[in-house]
Design an enzyme around this catalytic site. Sequence first.
Site, PDB file in Angstrom:
ATOM      1  N   ASP A 171      48.294  39.598  33.381  1.00  0.00           N
ATOM      2  CA  ASP A 171      46.952  40.071  33.005  1.00  0.00           C
ATOM      3  C   ASP A 171      47.059  41.488  32.429  1.00  0.00           C
ATOM      4  OD1 ASP A 171      47.763  41.111  35.498  1.00  0.00           O
ATOM      5  OD2 ASP A 171      45.727  41.323  36.248  1.00  0.00           O
ATOM      6  N   HIS A 173      54.422  48.321  40.384  1.00  0.00           N
ATOM      7  CA  HIS A 173      54.088  46.971  40.864  1.00  0.00           C
ATOM      8  C   HIS A 173      54.823  45.885  40.071  1.00  0.00           C
ATOM      9  CE1 HIS A 173      51.171  48.689  43.517  1.00  0.00           C
ATOM     10  NE2 HIS A 173      50.414  49.167  42.541  1.00  0.00           N
TER      11      HIS A 173
END
Length: 319
Positions: free
Chosen positions: A10, A239
């Site tokens: 995303d 991340h």
Amino acid sequence: MAQKIIFDTDPGIDDAMALFFALASPEIEVVGVTTVFGNVHTELATRNALALLEFAGRSDLPVAQGAVRPLHLPFEEPATLVHGQNGLGEVALPAPKTSPDPRPAAQFIVDAVMRFPGEIILAPVGPLTNIALALMLEPRIVERVAGVVLMGGAATVNGNVNPAAEANIWHDPHAADLVFTAGWPVTMLGLDVTMAVQMDDAYFAGLRTSRLGEFIHAISRFYLEFHRQVHGLDACHTHDPSVIAYLIDPTLYTVEYGPIRVVTEGIAMGLTLWDRCGKWLRPNAWTGRPAVGVCTRVDAPRVLALFHERIVGERLPAQ
Ligand code: BDR
Ligand code: CA
């Protein structure tokens, strides 16, 4: 032989960093990119994925657009405070010239996995909706994938949306619970390890010698500011690139095993509740569920060195 992956994403600042990390690493062959809502709406995620691949000279790679909302919940809102209105820290890329694959992401995943049995690792770094939809479409992919290596969850630390939930799991807890319990080999790179690897301003400055590094430096401005304001941290958490670091060199991480169930409602919705013990008086919701590989510790200096090496020494087609 390079490990084939489908990168489900995303984009997203750290998603872009992870995609470039994968493209610049000879150990990894990206066979396709699938997009999902999360940091941005799905349509923008698709546009960003196409634009990032064009920037990297890899518009030969297919991009398949995926889910626009979670399985059972509404999509709350994009993370514009974290990633900017355009998902890339307000750094503009030219409108992509290429178009997405006509297939929905879940179909693309099923087709690729069935075509290359045992060869593909699914590498999701966003909400797990596309992966769950692919599972529902063709349950046999459980035996045909080489594994699922995902960024999401928090097994031993608090979440980052609230004390319980990490963002990717929080967006679609039902999908996440399906993915963790499907019976395929799952490895989780959660906040336990992704927050322990931090990139500061000096680190980003050191990437600027390559074209990819210059772009990462540019998008990191917004991300650094978010981490300063919300976490009081003079650096960014790492991340999504953690999934790629693990795929290149799993010895960077300590992995422990046990089933995970995801809380799908209530104040702890999105919590990845890990059974680290395994011994209980009575059967419970974790009993008999497959063990998930949970990354609990990381050699942060080595991850930072690896990312630097790959981004600075980018091996991509000439522009
Ligand atoms: C995850 O949420 C998104 O903001 C990031 O791209 C990452 O995938 C971290 O919680
Ligand atoms: Ca992401």
